[in-house]
Design a protein around this motif. Structure first.
Motif, mmCIF file in Angstrom:
data_model
loop_
_atom_site.group_PDB
_atom_site.id
_atom_site.type_symbol
_atom_site.label_atom_id
_atom_site.label_comp_id
_atom_site.label_asym_id
_atom_site.label_seq_id
_atom_site.Cartn_x
_atom_site.Cartn_y
_atom_site.Cartn_z
ATOM 1 N N GLY A 148 70.151 8.014 28.617
ATOM 2 C CA GLY A 148 69.665 9.381 28.507
ATOM 3 C C GLY A 148 68.177 9.404 28.751
ATOM 4 N N LEU A 149 67.501 10.410 28.225
ATOM 5 C CA LEU A 149 66.057 10.522 28.428
ATOM 6 C C LEU A 149 65.325 9.286 27.909
ATOM 7 C CD1 LEU A 149 63.434 12.114 29.069
ATOM 8 C CD2 LEU A 149 63.567 13.004 26.726
ATOM 9 N N SER B 42 78.922 7.721 36.403
ATOM 10 C CA SER B 42 78.140 8.190 37.542
ATOM 11 C C SER B 42 76.654 7.857 37.370
ATOM 12 C CB SER B 42 78.318 9.703 37.735
ATOM 13 O OG SER B 42 77.769 10.431 36.651
ATOM 14 N N VAL B 43 76.193 7.823 36.118
ATOM 15 C CA VAL B 43 74.802 7.448 35.848
ATOM 16 C C VAL B 43 74.580 5.980 36.223
ATOM 17 C CG1 VAL B 43 73.086 7.094 34.039
ATOM 18 C CG2 VAL B 43 74.475 9.169 34.048
ATOM 19 N N ILE B 44 75.528 5.120 35.861
ATOM 20 C CA ILE B 44 75.441 3.701 36.212
ATOM 21 C C ILE B 44 75.469 3.531 37.726
ATOM 22 C CG2 ILE B 44 76.629 1.472 36.080
ATOM 23 C CD1 ILE B 44 75.210 2.280 33.500
ATOM 24 N N ASP B 45 76.372 4.244 38.388
ATOM 25 C CA ASP B 45 76.472 4.152 39.853
ATOM 26 C C ASP B 45 75.166 4.582 40.505
ATOM 27 O OD1 ASP B 45 79.090 3.325 39.573
ATOM 28 O OD2 ASP B 45 79.955 5.325 39.908
ATOM 29 N N ASN B 46 74.548 5.623 39.961
ATOM 30 C CA ASN B 46 73.270 6.098 40.490
ATOM 31 C C ASN B 46 72.189 5.038 40.321
ATOM 32 O OD1 ASN B 46 70.495 7.355 39.889
ATOM 33 N ND2 ASN B 46 71.530 9.069 40.892
ATOM 34 N N ALA B 47 72.148 4.421 39.144
ATOM 35 C CA ALA B 47 71.117 3.414 38.863
ATOM 36 C C ALA B 47 71.290 2.188 39.757
ATOM 37 C CB ALA B 47 71.178 3.006 37.397
ATOM 38 N N ILE B 48 72.545 1.793 39.999
ATOM 39 C CA ILE B 48 72.800 0.648 40.879
ATOM 40 C C ILE B 48 72.445 0.994 42.321
ATOM 41 C CG2 ILE B 48 74.601 -0.836 41.849
ATOM 42 C CD1 ILE B 48 76.017 -0.733 39.152
ATOM 43 N N ASP C 222 80.385 1.290 32.204
ATOM 44 C CA ASP C 222 80.484 2.312 31.161
ATOM 45 C C ASP C 222 81.002 1.739 29.849
ATOM 46 O OD1 ASP C 222 83.090 1.833 31.874
ATOM 47 O OD2 ASP C 222 83.591 3.921 32.345
ATOM 48 N N ASP C 223 81.202 0.422 29.805
ATOM 49 C CA ASP C 223 81.705 -0.223 28.587
ATOM 50 C C ASP C 223 81.097 -1.617 28.473
ATOM 51 O OD1 ASP C 223 83.906 -0.209 26.359
ATOM 52 O OD2 ASP C 223 84.114 -2.134 27.375
ATOM 53 N N MET D 213 68.157 11.799 34.682
ATOM 54 C CA MET D 213 67.316 12.328 35.748
ATOM 55 C C MET D 213 65.978 12.849 35.225
ATOM 56 S SD MET D 213 69.147 11.480 38.193
ATOM 57 C CE MET D 213 68.125 12.128 39.513
ATOM 58 N N ALA D 214 65.874 13.017 33.909
ATOM 59 C CA ALA D 214 64.610 13.479 33.314
ATOM 60 C C ALA D 214 63.731 12.301 32.899
ATOM 61 C CB ALA D 214 64.899 14.362 32.108
#
Length: 306
Positions: A11-12, A38-44, A54-55, A142-143
């Motif tokens: 998160g933030l 999706s957050v993990i995929d974005n970071a990778i 996610d686990d 994203m923040a």
């Protein structure tokens, strides 16, 4: 500082820690866990982390965390216990080192200390409880802001069984992210934060809720001025996070709320009785205190811009 760091919760706060570590080159390899894949995929995809999932159990079973030397847990208060249980399991399966330093970012400490004891049967010497006094109106990965913690306080709450080396490493990590590190007990931390952070959020939620449920709320919000804008800003924070905080720190929050209600009752009586002298005295004390706080904020901003 740490060769391989795992951040749980992007998160933030977790995302800003990740970005700060990258910006300041504080780790060789970064790994992450977030419940939103999706957050993990974005970071990778953006090469912010070496690997993630996610686990925690799934990522640990790949073997990539065997040399991990630091875990930072940045999830809502009531999610910490589950994370600690998964960390214990991974350690017992030798998928994480037994001496890995574990830290957190939770706004409440008493519950985390209790959760750790319940899970491990003792207070792990490498568990270092920490809380960054920083935030932003927007939340989510994203923040994130790598400079979010610069010139802000970071409170570390050592427990009786801590290894000093672990405490020192976490303190140095946060100092490297620009934070000013203070130390206090878990009880004192929860007591202070109940008044300076938790209670203001509760009051902001309450006032915004009061106006939102009014039949004339559209007109009310249309004519709301800067005072409502500023006071209600923090009620845009994550409901899940603050739900956990209020319940996790309920004793201190309830005590603060009781004291606040006493002041409201006194103000109500003073207004009913046209007690101008008492009202002016109360307002003057509050005004002077806020001006003093404002000067402290100006000094902090100057330091931040150095």
């Amino acid at each position: 500082m740490f060769n391989n760091t795992l951040i749980i919760g992007l998160g933030l706060i977790g995302g800003s820690i990740l970005q700060g570590i990258i910006d300041n080159r504080l780790a060789d390899n970064l790994y992450a866990i977030d419940f939103d894949k999706s957050v993990i995929d974005n970071a990778i995809a953006n090469k912010l982390i070496t690997n993630g999932d996610d686990d925690l159990s799934k990522l640990a079973k790949t073997g990539v965390l065997k040399d991990c030397d630091c875990i930072i847990i940045a999830v809502p208060a009531f999610a910490v216990k589950t994370i600690l249980d998964k960390i214990k399991t991974a350690i017992s399966q030798k998928l994480l080192p037994s001496d890995i330093i574990i830290s957190d970012t939770a706004s409440t400490k008493g519950n985390v200390l209790k959760d750790a004891f319940d899970i491990f049967g003792e207070l792990p010497p490498n568990l270092v409880l920490a809380h960054p006094i920083a935030g932003a109106e927007k939340s989510g990965f994203m923040a994130r802001n790598g400079a979010l913690f610069k010139s802000h306080k970071l409170i570390i709450c050592p427990h009786d069984f801590n290894h000093q080396n672990a405490v020192d490493k976490i303190a140095t990590l946060w100092q490297s992210l620009g934070a000013s590190v203070d130390f206090m007990s878990c009880d004192k931390h929860d007591e202070i934060l109940a008044l300076t952070s938790h209670l203001p959020h509760l009051l902001s939620y309450a006032l915004t809720y009061q106006l939102a449920k009014d039949d004339e709320n559209l007109n009310i919000f249309r004519y709301a001025a800067g005072g409502f804008r500023d006071f209600s800003r923090i009620s845009a924070s994550s409901p899940i996070m603050w739900h956990d905080i209020f319940l996790a720190n309920k004793e201190a929050v309830l005590q603060g709320l009781e004291n606040y209600q006493a002041i409201l009752n006194q103000l109500k009586t003073d207004i009913e009785n046209d007690n101008s002298e008492k009202l002016l005295e109360t307002f003057a004390i509050a005004k002077n205190a806020r001006e003093h706080f404002g000067r402290l904020l100006v000094e902090k901003e100057k330091l931040k811009n150095l």
